[in-house]
Design an enzyme around this catalytic site. Structure first.
Site, PDB file in Angstrom:
ATOM      1  N   HIS A 113       0.834  -1.208   0.000  1.00 41.74           N
ATOM      2  CA  HIS A 113       0.000   0.000   0.000  1.00 41.74           C
ATOM      3  C   HIS A 113       0.871   1.262   0.000  1.00 41.74           C
ATOM      4  O   HIS A 113       0.630   2.188  -0.780  1.00 41.74           O
ATOM      5  CB  HIS A 113      -0.917  -0.035   1.227  1.00 41.74           C
ATOM      6  CG  HIS A 113      -1.707   1.214   1.443  1.00 41.74           C
ATOM      7  ND1 HIS A 113      -2.971   1.396   0.903  1.00 41.74           N
ATOM      8  CD2 HIS A 113      -1.411   2.344   2.123  1.00 41.74           C
ATOM      9  CE1 HIS A 113      -3.416   2.600   1.260  1.00 41.74           C
ATOM     10  NE2 HIS A 113      -2.494   3.196   2.003  1.00 41.74           N
ATOM     11  N   GLU A 114       1.889   1.278   0.833  1.00 42.15           N
ATOM     12  CA  GLU A 114       2.753   2.469   0.923  1.00 42.15           C
ATOM     13  C   GLU A 114       3.563   2.654  -0.369  1.00 42.15           C
ATOM     14  O   GLU A 114       3.715   3.778  -0.851  1.00 42.15           O
ATOM     15  CB  GLU A 114       3.684   2.360   2.137  1.00 42.15           C
ATOM     16  CG  GLU A 114       2.971   2.243   3.488  1.00 42.15           C
ATOM     17  CD  GLU A 114       2.003   3.391   3.762  1.00 42.15           C
ATOM     18  OE1 GLU A 114       2.149   4.465   3.161  1.00 42.15           O
ATOM     19  OE2 GLU A 114       1.072   3.196   4.576  1.00 42.15           O
ATOM     20  N   HIS A 117       1.403   4.273  -2.896  1.00 43.44           N
ATOM     21  CA  HIS A 117       1.395   5.741  -2.785  1.00 43.44           C
ATOM     22  C   HIS A 117       2.613   6.332  -3.499  1.00 43.44           C
ATOM     23  O   HIS A 117       2.511   7.346  -4.184  1.00 43.44           O
ATOM     24  CB  HIS A 117       1.464   6.165  -1.311  1.00 43.44           C
ATOM     25  CG  HIS A 117       0.156   6.136  -0.575  1.00 43.44           C
ATOM     26  ND1 HIS A 117      -0.990   6.729  -1.044  1.00 43.44           N
ATOM     27  CD2 HIS A 117      -0.175   5.608   0.642  1.00 43.44           C
ATOM     28  CE1 HIS A 117      -1.977   6.566  -0.161  1.00 43.44           C
ATOM     29  NE2 HIS A 117      -1.510   5.882   0.872  1.00 43.44           N
ATOM     30  N   GLU A 178      -6.203   6.813  -1.362  1.00 38.76           N
ATOM     31  CA  GLU A 178      -6.135   5.625  -0.496  1.00 38.76           C
ATOM     32  C   GLU A 178      -6.643   4.380  -1.226  1.00 38.76           C
ATOM     33  O   GLU A 178      -6.029   3.315  -1.162  1.00 38.76           O
ATOM     34  CB  GLU A 178      -6.941   5.848   0.791  1.00 38.76           C
ATOM     35  CG  GLU A 178      -6.317   6.841   1.750  1.00 38.76           C
ATOM     36  CD  GLU A 178      -4.890   6.474   2.138  1.00 38.76           C
ATOM     37  OE1 GLU A 178      -4.528   5.280   2.059  1.00 38.76           O
ATOM     38  OE2 GLU A 178      -4.135   7.387   2.470  1.00 38.76           O
TER      39      GLU A 178
HETATM   40 ZN   LIG Z   1      -2.504   5.149   2.557  1.00 36.71          ZN
END
Ligand SMILES: [Zn+2]
Length: 246
Positions: A113-114, A117, A178
């Site tokens: 997830h990071e 980003h 997100e």
């Molecule tokens: Zn996030």
């Protein structure tokens, strides 16, 4: 000329407004990472730190951004189940996260997830949005002129970047970002050989802890039940990329 301010997010193809250059973005992430490392206590040797490094490297290897200077840091903080990412591939995981991330697959859900980003350049995007809001179209014109900037223009851009450094680190990601990081993260973890279904286990563990807030614990983060639903919907796509390690 105006096209210079536009970018496309990987995997989702979403159009983005990014008016800072790749170089500015990397410099921003580098500086912010140094600031964080000065303030926080690092763990570089424990099994947790080794897991963050191990999983992080494997996900970075399939990220398609070998030009990023990837860093995976473990911060000693058992109280806080947190993780975050700075522009250009600087990922931080708090030791408190290991209360919920019980194995490499679940840790990969967080790191994926990071990294999502980072490769979708969400930091640069939110800095761009803030710059556009603060200073109007002028900054866009300056950023677009790129390396041909006059010294005066450069000074203006640097002033705007100073603003960006503060705003970029403090501003929460949008819900759209997100969701996008969840989607990209699931694909990356699958490509790296981690089971994307482990993301569900991780988020469900969080949902069973009332009062605990999720990684990046920002108020705009989608609520965990919504997030679990949305991740469940994204798993079939990620499974197409999944090659289990032997
Ligand atoms: Zn996030």
């Amino acid at each position: 000329m105006l096209i210079a301010g536009c970018a496309k997010a990987p995997y989702t193809g979403r159009n983005q407004l990014i008016i800072i250059s790749q170089e500015q973005e990397l410099a921003l992430g580098h500086q912010a990472a140094r600031d964080v490392l000065q303030k926080e206590k690092r763990d570089t040797t424990s099994p947790k730190a080794q897991a963050v490094e191990r999983v992080g490297r494997r996900i970075a290897a399939v990220s398609g951004r070998s030009d990023f200077q990837w860093e995976f840091h473990t911060i000693i903080n058992d109280e806080t189940p947190n993780a975050f990412c700075l522009p250009g591939g600087k990922v931080f995981v708090y030791t408190g996260l290991f209360e919920y991330a019980k194995n490499d697959d679940q840790l990969a859900a967080v790191i994926g997830h990071e990294v999502g980003h980072a490769i979708a350049r969400h930091g640069a995007e939110r800095v761009s949005t803030a710059m556009a809001a603060q200073t109007g179209a002028a900054v866009g014109m300056i950023a677009i002129s790129g390396s041909d900037m006059s010294p005066a223009s450069q000074q203006l851009t640097m002033a705007a970047m100073g603003l960006g450094v503060n705003v970029g680190v403090i501003l929460p990601f949008s819900r759209g970002q997100e969701y996008e990081a969840d989607r990209i993260g699931l694909i990356l973890m699958a490509k790296a050989g981690y089971d994307p279904r482990a993301a569900l286990d991780f988020w469900q563990a969080f949902a069973q802890q009332p009062g605990k807030k999720p990684p990046e614990f920002l108020s705009t983060h989608p609520a965990s039940e919504n997030r679990i639903q949305s991740i469940r919907g994204l798993i079939p796509e990620a499974m197409q990329y999944y090659k289990p390690q032997q």
